[in-house]
Design a protein around this motif. Structure first.
Motif, PDB file in Angstrom:
ATOM      1  N   PRO A 112       0.793  -1.098   0.070  1.00  0.00           N
ATOM      2  CA  PRO A 112       0.061  -0.079   0.026  1.00  0.00           C
ATOM      3  C   PRO A 112       0.877   1.273   0.040  1.00  0.00           C
ATOM      4  O   PRO A 112       2.073   1.053   0.241  1.00  0.00           O
ATOM      5  CB  PRO A 112      -0.765  -0.064   1.307  1.00  0.00           C
ATOM      6  CG  PRO A 112       0.514  -0.657   2.240  1.00  0.00           C
ATOM      7  CD  PRO A 112       1.010  -1.870   1.283  1.00  0.00           C
ATOM      8  N   TRP A 113       0.153   2.420  -0.083  1.00  0.00           N
ATOM      9  CA  TRP A 113       0.847   3.678  -0.153  1.00  0.00           C
ATOM     10  C   TRP A 113       1.286   4.152   1.202  1.00  0.00           C
ATOM     11  O   TRP A 113       1.970   5.264   1.193  1.00  0.00           O
ATOM     12  CB  TRP A 113      -0.095   4.504  -0.908  1.00  0.00           C
ATOM     13  CG  TRP A 113      -1.409   4.747  -0.310  1.00  0.00           C
ATOM     14  CD1 TRP A 113      -2.576   4.145  -0.721  1.00  0.00           C
ATOM     15  CD2 TRP A 113      -1.866   5.387   0.765  1.00  0.00           C
ATOM     16  NE1 TRP A 113      -3.574   4.329  -0.024  1.00  0.00           N
ATOM     17  CE2 TRP A 113      -3.209   5.204   0.916  1.00  0.00           C
ATOM     18  CE3 TRP A 113      -1.330   6.295   1.449  1.00  0.00           C
ATOM     19  CZ2 TRP A 113      -4.022   5.863   2.040  1.00  0.00           C
ATOM     20  CZ3 TRP A 113      -2.056   7.008   2.722  1.00  0.00           C
ATOM     21  CH2 TRP A 113      -3.505   6.613   2.987  1.00  0.00           C
ATOM     22  N   LYS A 173       4.767  -5.192  -6.537  1.00  0.00           N
ATOM     23  CA  LYS A 173       3.811  -4.284  -6.875  1.00  0.00           C
ATOM     24  C   LYS A 173       3.439  -3.311  -6.028  1.00  0.00           C
ATOM     25  O   LYS A 173       2.692  -3.511  -5.088  1.00  0.00           O
ATOM     26  CB  LYS A 173       2.617  -4.845  -7.522  1.00  0.00           C
ATOM     27  CG  LYS A 173       1.917  -3.941  -8.485  1.00  0.00           C
ATOM     28  CD  LYS A 173       0.296  -3.902  -8.491  1.00  0.00           C
ATOM     29  CE  LYS A 173      -0.463  -3.069  -7.230  1.00  0.00           C
ATOM     30  NZ  LYS A 173      -0.037  -1.600  -7.515  1.00  0.00           N
ATOM     31  N   PRO A 174       4.250  -2.113  -6.099  1.00  0.00           N
ATOM     32  CA  PRO A 174       3.987  -0.892  -5.193  1.00  0.00           C
ATOM     33  C   PRO A 174       2.589  -0.189  -5.328  1.00  0.00           C
ATOM     34  O   PRO A 174       2.096  -0.456  -6.780  1.00  0.00           O
ATOM     35  CB  PRO A 174       5.240   0.044  -5.243  1.00  0.00           C
ATOM     36  CG  PRO A 174       5.631  -0.157  -6.829  1.00  0.00           C
ATOM     37  CD  PRO A 174       5.267  -1.681  -7.037  1.00  0.00           C
ATOM     38  N   ALA A 222      -3.244  -2.284 -11.634  1.00  0.00           N
ATOM     39  CA  ALA A 222      -3.176  -2.940 -10.213  1.00  0.00           C
ATOM     40  C   ALA A 222      -3.904  -4.330 -10.844  1.00  0.00           C
ATOM     41  O   ALA A 222      -3.403  -5.628 -10.475  1.00  0.00           O
ATOM     42  CB  ALA A 222      -3.843  -2.410  -9.193  1.00  0.00           C
ATOM     43  N   SER A 263      -6.236  -3.124   1.430  1.00  0.00           N
ATOM     44  CA  SER A 263      -7.754  -3.290   2.068  1.00  0.00           C
ATOM     45  C   SER A 263      -8.375  -4.679   2.086  1.00  0.00           C
ATOM     46  O   SER A 263      -7.786  -5.685   1.402  1.00  0.00           O
ATOM     47  CB  SER A 263      -8.383  -2.144   1.262  1.00  0.00           C
ATOM     48  OG  SER A 263      -8.490  -3.020  -0.135  1.00  0.00           O
TER      49      SER A 263
HETATM   50  P1  ADP Z   1      -5.685   1.069   0.011  1.00  0.00           P
HETATM   51  O1  ADP Z   1      -6.774   1.312   0.415  1.00  0.00           O
HETATM   52  O2  ADP Z   1      -4.707   1.154   1.209  1.00  0.00           O
HETATM   53  O3  ADP Z   1      -5.425   1.907  -1.184  1.00  0.00           O
HETATM   54  P2  ADP Z   1      -5.967  -1.235  -1.530  1.00  0.00           P
HETATM   55  O4  ADP Z   1      -6.133  -2.552  -1.110  1.00  0.00           O
HETATM   56  O5  ADP Z   1      -6.732  -0.449  -2.575  1.00  0.00           O
HETATM   57  O6  ADP Z   1      -5.544  -0.351  -0.385  1.00  0.00           O
HETATM   58  O7  ADP Z   1      -4.481  -1.078  -2.162  1.00  0.00           O
HETATM   59  C1  ADP Z   1      -3.418  -1.818  -1.858  1.00  0.00           C
HETATM   60  C2  ADP Z   1      -2.339  -2.432  -2.849  1.00  0.00           C
HETATM   61  O8  ADP Z   1      -3.502  -3.260  -3.632  1.00  0.00           O
HETATM   62  C3  ADP Z   1      -2.016  -1.481  -4.064  1.00  0.00           C
HETATM   63  O9  ADP Z   1      -0.714  -1.620  -4.497  1.00  0.00           O
HETATM   64  C4  ADP Z   1      -3.056  -1.392  -4.958  1.00  0.00           C
HETATM   65  O10 ADP Z   1      -2.765  -1.171  -6.177  1.00  0.00           O
HETATM   66  C5  ADP Z   1      -3.113  -3.092  -4.988  1.00  0.00           C
HETATM   67  N1  ADP Z   1      -4.377  -3.433  -5.723  1.00  0.00           N
HETATM   68  C6  ADP Z   1      -5.703  -2.913  -5.638  1.00  0.00           C
HETATM   69  N2  ADP Z   1      -6.584  -3.634  -6.400  1.00  0.00           N
HETATM   70  C7  ADP Z   1      -5.922  -4.646  -7.211  1.00  0.00           C
HETATM   71  C8  ADP Z   1      -6.162  -5.744  -7.612  1.00  0.00           C
HETATM   72  N3  ADP Z   1      -7.404  -5.858  -8.017  1.00  0.00           N
HETATM   73  N4  ADP Z   1      -5.343  -6.777  -7.522  1.00  0.00           N
HETATM   74  C9  ADP Z   1      -4.009  -6.438  -7.308  1.00  0.00           C
HETATM   75  N5  ADP Z   1      -3.597  -5.577  -6.572  1.00  0.00           N
HETATM   76  C10 ADP Z   1      -4.672  -4.683  -6.046  1.00  0.00           C
END
Ligand code: ADP
Length: 477
Positions: free
Chosen positions: A147-148, A172-173, A205, A226
């Motif tokens: 995550p960020w 994958k950041p 992503a 998340s």
């Molecule tokens: P946040 O709410 O902290 O942004 P996310 O779960 O949306 O949490 O993001 C955490 C990581 O998961 C990020 O690197 C994001 O790009 C990645 N991510 C989000 N959606 C997907 C997906 N469908 N498949 C793989 N990685 C994902």
């Protein structure tokens, strides 16, 4: 600095040249563009990891340890540069960014040492002509999705043990903060980590995730993010029955008993709630304060909160930087409006802070008294600088309130009663307990949650299990 992606030891753009723009959340300035990679480049990264896997696994643990120590040392040397970059892409105050770089290094150093102690067992057999061996071997390619909110530490917390155990990696950041990841990749090259052992892909992503989880050469996924995305990845990972570590959302209770040391409590509450502007998965989300100290706690907490300075994290003395995005600010506003409409009292903040020349993404540190269970911020992660407080009367009542959450990551409580310390620590349904401690995270401890906060543990000797398979050899002599 490099802004392309590291695949198989070389720096590459997206095949079709597409890019994503990285912005400073405090100023809206564009910091860089990085490649928007998708399925094709992710496959290349898996190929590179696959080609490097056998040699990396065969290398003695002591040699892998040297690479990790060197990576940690080069990060330490470059602390100021890395911390500044992190503040620019993520927003947290520079002092916190320096702290995160030190924390990130601690995972590499711990893994460098612990990787030498990934022992197997010889188990007594039931017959004289047999020997039973239990060997630990690397799981294989590890996918790392981060995550960020902690752009460096969330990577090294996974990368360190993965590499120490003999796994190659595809990282994958998060879209918002790829620059810290790429900077770590550059240092991995500088210290000579062999090509293909560390690969980085930024971009789409969903496409990257699907490609990683669809390929049976990838054997492990470690994800922090998340709960919803964790759930989706778990489904996708079922295809190849991947080993999983999922560190997901949290909703931490912070409990103050009448007999607590309030000086300690207020300091811990500020650190635990307002670090990273409240954008931390183990941040205190709900404060429960016993009736005897409720008013005093609120008065002291409000006084300290109103002294916190809000601004661009690059400026010395700033405590609270910008939130990561406009959506993040809107969510905080929505939660605060919902709480006040349901009867919460504003003791501090509860408004945006507009600063000349900066983006409109700053929110004042906020204290709300009179939290009730029907308020959104009592159930959902606010992920902002908002502390809601409720009064309670008895230990039994507060345990019930604290455990009434689908999440189970971190919980905090403060008391000077030794027997209560044990009772409450055991009764809270959370993976991490801060007992008179608002900052429990450290490299040698098992970090992770229960319930909808996920599973798997990062840190300490425990994380080594996440990147190794236990192989049983039955040996007839
Ligand atoms: P946040 O709410 O902290 O942004 P996310 O779960 O949306 O949490 O993001 C955490 C990581 O998961 C990020 O690197 C994001 O790009 C990645 N991510 C989000 N959606 C997907 C997906 N469908 N498949 C793989 N990685 C994902």
């Amino acid at each position: 600095m490099e802004t392309r992606n590291l695949i198989g030891g070389t720096w590459i753009d997206a095949e079709d040249g597409s890019t994503i723009s990285v912005h400073n959340p405090a100023t809206d300035d564009e910091l860089a563009v990085v490649p928007e990679h998708g399925a094709a480049e992710t496959r290349q990264a898996i190929d590179a990891a696959w080609n490097a896997q056998a040699d990396w696994a065969a290398l003695p643990a002591a040699n892998r340890s040297v690479y990790l120590s060197r990576l940690g040392a080069s990060m330490r040397r470059d602390t100021e540069r890395l911390a500044t970059l992190m503040t620019m892409e993520q927003g947290k105050p520079l002092a916190e960014a320096r702290g995160e770089i030190a924390y990130a290094i601690s995972f590499l150093e711990w893994a460098a040492e612990e990787g030498k102690r990934v022992y197997g067992d010889i188990v007594p057999a039931s017959s004289a002509d047999k020997r039973i061996l239990a060997l630990r071997q690397p799981v294989g390619i590890a996918a790392i999705i981060t995550p960020w909110n902690f752009p460096a530490a969330m990577i090294t917390r996974k990368l360190g043990p993965a590499l120490a155990c003999g796994c190659t990696t595809v990282i994958k950041p998060a879209e918002a903060t790829p620059l810290s990841a790429i900077a770590i990749g550059e240092l991995a090259c500088e210290v000579g980590i062999p090509a293909g052992v560390v690969n980085i892909v930024t971009g789409d992503a969903a496409a990257i995730g699907e490609t990683l989880l669809d390929d049976d050469r990838v054997r492990k996924l470690s994800f922090t993010g998340s709960t919803n995305v964790g759930r989706l990845l778990m489904k996708q990972a079922s295809k190849n029955l991947l080993r999983l570590s999922l560190e997901l959302g949290g909703h931490a209770p912070f409990i103050v008993f009448d007999d607590a040391n309030l000086d300690l409590v207020v300091d811990a509450a500020v650190a635990c709630k307002f670090r990273n502007a409240g954008q931390t998965c183990i941040c205190a989300n709900r404060f429960y304060v016993q009736a005897g100290v409720y008013d005093e706690f609120n008065a002291r907490f409000a006084a300290v909160i109103s002294e916190l300075s809000v601004g661009n994290g690059l400026q010395e003395g700033v405590h609270i930087g910008p939130l990561i995005s406009d959506a993040a600010v809107s969510k905080v506003e929505e939660h605060v409006e919902d709480a006040t409409s349901l009867g919460a009292n504003v003791l501090a903040g509860a408004k945006r802070v507009r600063i000349d020349g900066l983006a409109d993404r700053f929110y004042a540190p906020t204290l709300l008294a009179g939290m009730t269970p029907d308020m959104k911020l009592c159930r959902e992660e606010t992920f902002g600088p908002v502390a809601p407080v409720a009064r309670f009367e008895t230990e039994a009542e507060v345990i019930k309130l604290a455990n009434a959450s689908e999440y189970g990551l971190a919980a905090y409580f403060f008391t000077r009663d030794g027997a209560r310390l044990w009772r409450v620590a055991e009764a809270l349904e959370y993976g991490i307990i801060g007992a008179n401690d608002g900052a429990p995270s450290t490299a040698q401890a098992p970090f992770g949650g229960v319930k909808h906060s996920g599973f798997g543990r990062e840190g300490g000797k425990y994380v080594m299990d996440e990147y190794t398979e236990l192989k049983y050899v039955s040996w007839r002599i």
